[in-house]
Design a protein around this motif. Structure first.
Motif, mmCIF file in Angstrom:
data_model
loop_
_atom_site.group_PDB
_atom_site.id
_atom_site.type_symbol
_atom_site.label_atom_id
_atom_site.label_comp_id
_atom_site.label_asym_id
_atom_site.label_seq_id
_atom_site.Cartn_x
_atom_site.Cartn_y
_atom_site.Cartn_z
ATOM 1 N N GLU A 1 0.790 -1.213 0.000
ATOM 2 C CA GLU A 1 0.000 0.000 0.000
ATOM 3 C C GLU A 1 0.833 1.278 0.000
ATOM 4 N N PRO B 1 -3.840 -7.058 -4.123
ATOM 5 C CA PRO B 1 -4.969 -7.803 -4.701
ATOM 6 C C PRO B 1 -6.196 -6.936 -4.952
ATOM 7 N N ASP B 2 -6.392 -5.889 -4.122
ATOM 8 C CA ASP B 2 -7.578 -5.048 -4.280
ATOM 9 C C ASP B 2 -7.533 -4.205 -5.546
ATOM 10 N N ALA B 3 -6.361 -4.098 -6.178
ATOM 11 C CA ALA B 3 -6.226 -3.275 -7.384
ATOM 12 C C ALA B 3 -6.708 -3.992 -8.638
ATOM 13 N N GLN C 1 -9.162 -2.613 -11.547
ATOM 14 C CA GLN C 1 -9.355 -1.168 -11.498
ATOM 15 C C GLN C 1 -8.666 -0.491 -12.681
ATOM 16 N N TRP D 1 -6.810 4.136 -9.964
ATOM 17 C CA TRP D 1 -5.984 3.544 -8.914
ATOM 18 C C TRP D 1 -4.845 4.478 -8.525
ATOM 19 N N ALA E 1 -3.108 -7.576 -9.887
ATOM 20 C CA ALA E 1 -2.369 -7.707 -8.632
ATOM 21 C C ALA E 1 -0.895 -7.960 -8.931
#
Length: 241
Positions: free
Chosen positions: A7, A38-40, A43, A48, A87
């Motif tokens: 992050e 992984p959350d990207a 997007q 992002w 990711a």
């Protein structure tokens, strides 16, 4: 090189943001590297990046950097703002140094009511034009602010200049707030665009009238356009309603 996680952006050039960080201050000059978690996945690249670079970096500026080739994914330049993230993507951003403002600083006295690192509030006198323009390329508020603020202007949209978020006519006096950083410019622009409907912004105007108007209320509905001197605006037949 700084340690990193999924992050936190890596600042790979010492001192690239003196006194700043991805969530505070305007990143002007140097390189930033981020690794997508992984959350990207799925997007858009521009969305992002705008989220990761902090509140002072607008999405439109991120898109401009992408189109200029300043953004690389996996070491390869990308120019598609809608590119989907995955990711583990390693994204680097080359932040350009702020370009000099085209208007030059001029030693024009200012009545400063308040000033900090983010913004300056001044009492604009009548007769002072806000922006350089036709008939007034020098001697404006912008020229005065560039001289007064000097190196404290960190850059608005990558250009070292004051961020004018609202205006007053030449002959109108009153309080003006001006941004000195991208973050302040973004926040103030949103507040003024909202006209104080949802935020704390309040604006009031005082008009002095000589004599007694013939009618206590009324509506002026006439077409406005450039006056004959091409500087002022006036009621003209070919103007806009």
């Amino acid at each position: 090189m700084s340690a990193h996680n999924e992050e936190t952006p890596i600042l790979i050039e010492d001192g690239l943001m003196e006194g700043g960080s991805p969530d505070g201050g305007s990143p002007n000059g140097g390189s930033i590297v981020l690794e997508a978690g992984p959350d990207a996945a799925g997007q858009r690249l521009d969305q992002w990046l705008a989220g990761k670079l902090g509140p002072d970096m607008s999405r439109s500026r991120v898109q401009m950097l992408i189109r200029q080739g300043a953004v690389k994914v996996g070491g390869q330049p990308v120019n598609e703002t809608k590119r989907k993230m995955a990711a583990g993507d390693r994204v680097s951003v080359d932040m350009p140094q702020p370009e000099p403002a085209e208007p030059q600083g001029e030693n024009i006295p200012l009545d400063v009511l308040y000033e900090d690192n983010e913004l300056i509030v001044i009492d604009k006198p009548p007769g002072l034009v806000v922006h350089p323009g036709a008939g007034n390329w020098t001697g404006t508020l912008v020229n005065a602010l560039i001289h007064h603020c000097g190196d404290s202007l960190s850059g608005i949209g990558g250009v070292r200049r004051p961020g004018i978020v609202h205006r007053l006519d030449k002959e109108t006096s009153g309080v003006m707030v001006v941004a000195k950083t991208d973050r302040a410019h973004k926040s103030l622009s949103e507040a003024f665009a909202d006209h104080g409907l949802t935020g704390d912004l309040k604006r009031a105007y005082l008009a002095l009238v000589w004599g007694i108007p013939m009618r206590p209320t009324g509506t002026v509905d006439e077409p406005l356009g450039r006056a004959a001197d091409r500087v002022r605006r006036a009621v003209v037949p070919e103007g806009r309603d």
